[in-house]
Design an enzyme around this catalytic site. Structure first.
Site, short mmCIF file in Angstrom:
data_model
loop_
_atom_site.label_atom_id
_atom_site.label_comp_id
_atom_site.label_asym_id
_atom_site.label_seq_id
_atom_site.Cartn_x
_atom_site.Cartn_y
_atom_site.Cartn_z
N LYS A 116 0.81 -1.22 0.00
CA LYS A 116 0.00 0.00 0.00
C LYS A 116 0.84 1.27 0.00
CE LYS A 116 -3.16 -2.96 0.04
NZ LYS A 116 -3.47 -3.50 -1.29
N HIS A 235 -15.98 -4.83 7.04
CA HIS A 235 -15.17 -4.74 5.81
C HIS A 235 -15.56 -5.77 4.75
CE1 HIS A 235 -12.93 -1.59 7.60
NE2 HIS A 235 -12.69 -2.34 8.65
N ARG A 292 -7.68 -7.57 -9.65
CA ARG A 292 -8.45 -8.77 -9.99
C ARG A 292 -9.81 -8.36 -10.54
NH1 ARG A 292 -9.20 -7.83 -4.42
NH2 ARG A 292 -11.39 -7.36 -3.99
C1 MV4 Z 1 -9.79 4.86 5.43
C2 MV4 Z 1 -10.94 5.37 6.06
C3 MV4 Z 1 -10.90 6.66 6.51
N1 MV4 Z 1 -9.78 7.40 6.36
N2 MV4 Z 1 -8.73 5.64 5.27
C4 MV4 Z 1 -11.12 0.31 5.19
C5 MV4 Z 1 -10.51 -0.82 4.39
C6 MV4 Z 1 -9.41 -0.25 3.57
N3 MV4 Z 1 -9.54 -0.66 2.20
C7 MV4 Z 1 -9.54 1.23 3.71
N4 MV4 Z 1 -10.55 1.51 4.70
C8 MV4 Z 1 -10.76 2.78 5.15
N5 MV4 Z 1 -9.73 3.61 4.97
C9 MV4 Z 1 -8.72 6.86 5.74
N6 MV4 Z 1 -7.63 7.60 5.63
C10 MV4 Z 1 -12.04 4.54 6.22
C11 MV4 Z 1 -11.95 3.23 5.78
C12 MV4 Z 1 -13.12 2.43 6.01
C13 MV4 Z 1 -13.83 1.88 4.99
C14 MV4 Z 1 -13.46 2.06 3.67
C15 MV4 Z 1 -14.19 1.52 2.65
C16 MV4 Z 1 -15.34 0.80 2.94
C17 MV4 Z 1 -15.73 0.60 4.25
C18 MV4 Z 1 -14.98 1.12 5.28
C19 MV4 Z 1 -15.40 0.93 6.59
C20 MV4 Z 1 -14.65 1.46 7.59
C21 MV4 Z 1 -13.51 2.20 7.32
#
Ligand code: MV4
Length: 516
Positions: A116, A235, A292
């Site tokens: 990442k 998630h 993917r």
């Molecule tokens: C974040 C965020 C808020 N701020 N990054 C969750 C999984 C990963 N792919 C990235 N995620 C998040 N990153 C920052 N800087 C909130 C999430 C997040 C989230 C993102 C997408 C879909 C659902 C989520 C649920 C909780 C937190």
């Protein structure tokens, strides 16, 4: 063109790939574990090769066995589906070395984007907006805390190897920093074998908006618009839709251009997904690239009319894209609901077992990518996805109504499914008004219970989709009882006696050797 494709996967996605191969005149090879010897993909493919016992490490994750199966059957390519080895750079590299075409991006691209922090560096250089934070991982919590005070709390600790929310910690103040870093890195080490963590500004009240990209081997890259995937539980996505209610045509265009820039900056080839976090002020930031075909790809297929698996195969065969960005025209609205073998009344606990009765919904605009059949067994070893129900209609409201209708028409008995939970979400005011933020489930459906509950027969109550009140649930119980009498569910009575007396055959009688 490719002549024979081995599908290194199972269930609904293996079947999805087989369908397109059949339409393209390409032969298919299924691979299977002992738990899947009667799996849908084994039934549907032209050939099937046993990999090993049921453990994923002995079957769908076993690189040697899969390569051997491809060589034995003379497959010229491997489609990895999603999950398992789909984003495993070693597997893609092994295919490259063995001169088997991996239907996905080059190993090197999978590797770069899998880290990442490396992905953030690539995007930052390529002019794609990234979330303020660190571009490299850091093990000293004091340095992380230093950076946090520069960008301002709250911040988010993330795993560099990760994704999927594991090893992630929201940190509200300096005092919480040390403990958050320690627990995040040990969780990351356990989940991904790497304790590397880094820091980002925490974006509150955000949406998950992802763009489908397609890139050929001749440096053509296009996007196929977005999917809104904010409705997630731990998630795990549960409902996805396109278009996103949050995008204006201008914002879509801007984000689409950023997605294409992400593809070009990373040297992407084949189908991929660029994930963005969309802030409440319409600022958007790169999250990660999924290298993917995604679970939720069908909604993009419904609105664009483009078969993504067909495009993946054409790209892997070296063909030029043949679609210009201006040719991509999305119409209408599509929604996907994921149907898992899990019990929404019991904290979504896995619910493996035998599918005793199955009736799939149908009608205009309905697509069910289904990996089960009546009489099959859902093993407990793998991701418990049963099917993906997709509805397409002219607009969002009609698509929602169609989805509620389709869910109500969907009968799966023998195991628990979240169908009643999904119906309640779709009927809810926050969903209708598009308040689809990433905290949606926690904010509105945390302690969900079904609207009506038949205490005398809880297992039947689970299968009542329309049980809005006691009268409905009583009627549904009667119908379920009569259906049982006609179909002769094995645990309730001897096979099909009632219908035999009435002079007609039931599915349980006609299934023959398929009735396991
Ligand atoms: C974040 C965020 C808020 N701020 N990054 C969750 C999984 C990963 N792919 C990235 N995620 C998040 N990153 C920052 N800087 C909130 C999430 C997040 C989230 C993102 C997408 C879909 C659902 C989520 C649920 C909780 C937190």
């Amino acid at each position: 063109m490719l002549k024979k494709i081995l599908i290194a996967n199972r269930g609904e996605i293996a079947r999805r790939v087989i369908f397109t191969c059949r339409e393209m005149g390409i032969e298919t090879v299924a691979v299977y574990s002992d738990a899947d010897k009667a799996g849908i993909h084994v039934i549907e493919a032209d050939e099937a090769v046993r990999l090993g016992t049921s453990e994923p490490s002995e079957s769908y994750l076993n690189i040697d066995s899969i390569i051997k199966a491809a060589q034995k059957t003379g497959a010229d390519a491997i489609h990895p589906g999603y999950g398992f080895l789909a984003e495993n750079a070693d597997f893609a590299r092994r295919c490259e070395n063995e001169k088997i075409i991996f239907i996905g991006p080059p190993a090197e691209v999978i590797e770069k984007l899998g880290d990442k922090t490396v992905a953030r560096q690539i995007m930052s250089k390529g002019g794609v907006p990234v979330i303020p934070g660190m571009l490299e991982s850091e093990s000293d919590f004091k340095i992380i805390a230093q950076k946090a005070s520069e960008i301002g709390y709250p911040v988010l600790i993330k795993s560099a190897a990760g994704g999927g929310g594991k090893g992630m910690r929201v940190v509200a103040s300096f005092e919480e920093m040390e403990e958050a870093c320690v627990s995040a890195s040990s969780e990351a080490a356990a989940a991904f074998g790497s304790s590397a963590i880094y820091l980002e500004k925490y974006i509150d009240q955000s949406r998950h908006v992802e763009f489908q990209i397609l890139c050929d081997q001749h440096k053509n890259a296009i996007h196929l618009n977005e999917r809104e995937c904010s409705i997630q539980r731990r998630h795990q996505k549960i409902i996805e839709e396109t278009p996103s209610i949050a995008l204006t045509p201008e914002l879509r265009d801007e984000m689409g251009k950023a997605a294409v820039a992400a593809a070009i900056a990373s040297g992407y080839v084949n189908a991929g997904t660029v994930e963005f976090l969309l802030g409440p002020d319409n600022s958007f930031y790169f999250l990660e690239v999924n290298t993917r075909l995604q679970v939720e790809h069908p909604i993009t297929e419904m609105t664009t009319g483009i078969d993504l698996v067909r495009r993946q195969i054409m790209i892997a065969a070296g063909q030029p894209m043949g679609i210009a960005q201006e040719d991509v025209k999305a119409r209408g609205h599509a929604i996907e609901c994921r149907i898992y073998a899990e019990d929404p009344e019991n904290d979504f606990f896995p619910s493996p077992g035998t599918i005793e009765y199955l009736k799939e919904p149908s009608g205009p605009g309905i697509r069910n990518d289904c990996g089960i059949y009546q009489g099959c067994t859902v093993p407990m070893e793998y991701d418990p996805i049963l099917s993906k129900l997709v509805c397409y209609a002219e607009d969002r409201q009609s698509a929602v109504k169609k989805m509620i209708r389709a869910l109500n028409d969907y009968v799966i008995s023998g195991i628990k499914t979240p169908i009643p939970f999904l119906v309640d979400i779709l009927k809810s005011q926050p969903f209708e008004s598009g308040q689809t933020y990433t905290d949606f489930i926690n904010a509105h459906f945390k302690d969900w219970k079904p609207a009506s509950y038949n205490a005398e027969n809880p297992s039947n109550a689970n299968n009542m989709k329309n049980a809005e009140n006691k009268a409905d649930s009583d009627i549904a119980a009667c119908i379920a009882y009569i259906a049982d009498e006609l179909c002769g569910r094995p645990e309730t009575k001897a096979l099909g006696t009632a219908s035999k007396e009435a002079g007609f055959a039931t599915p349980w009688q006609t299934l023959g050797s398929w009735n396991r």
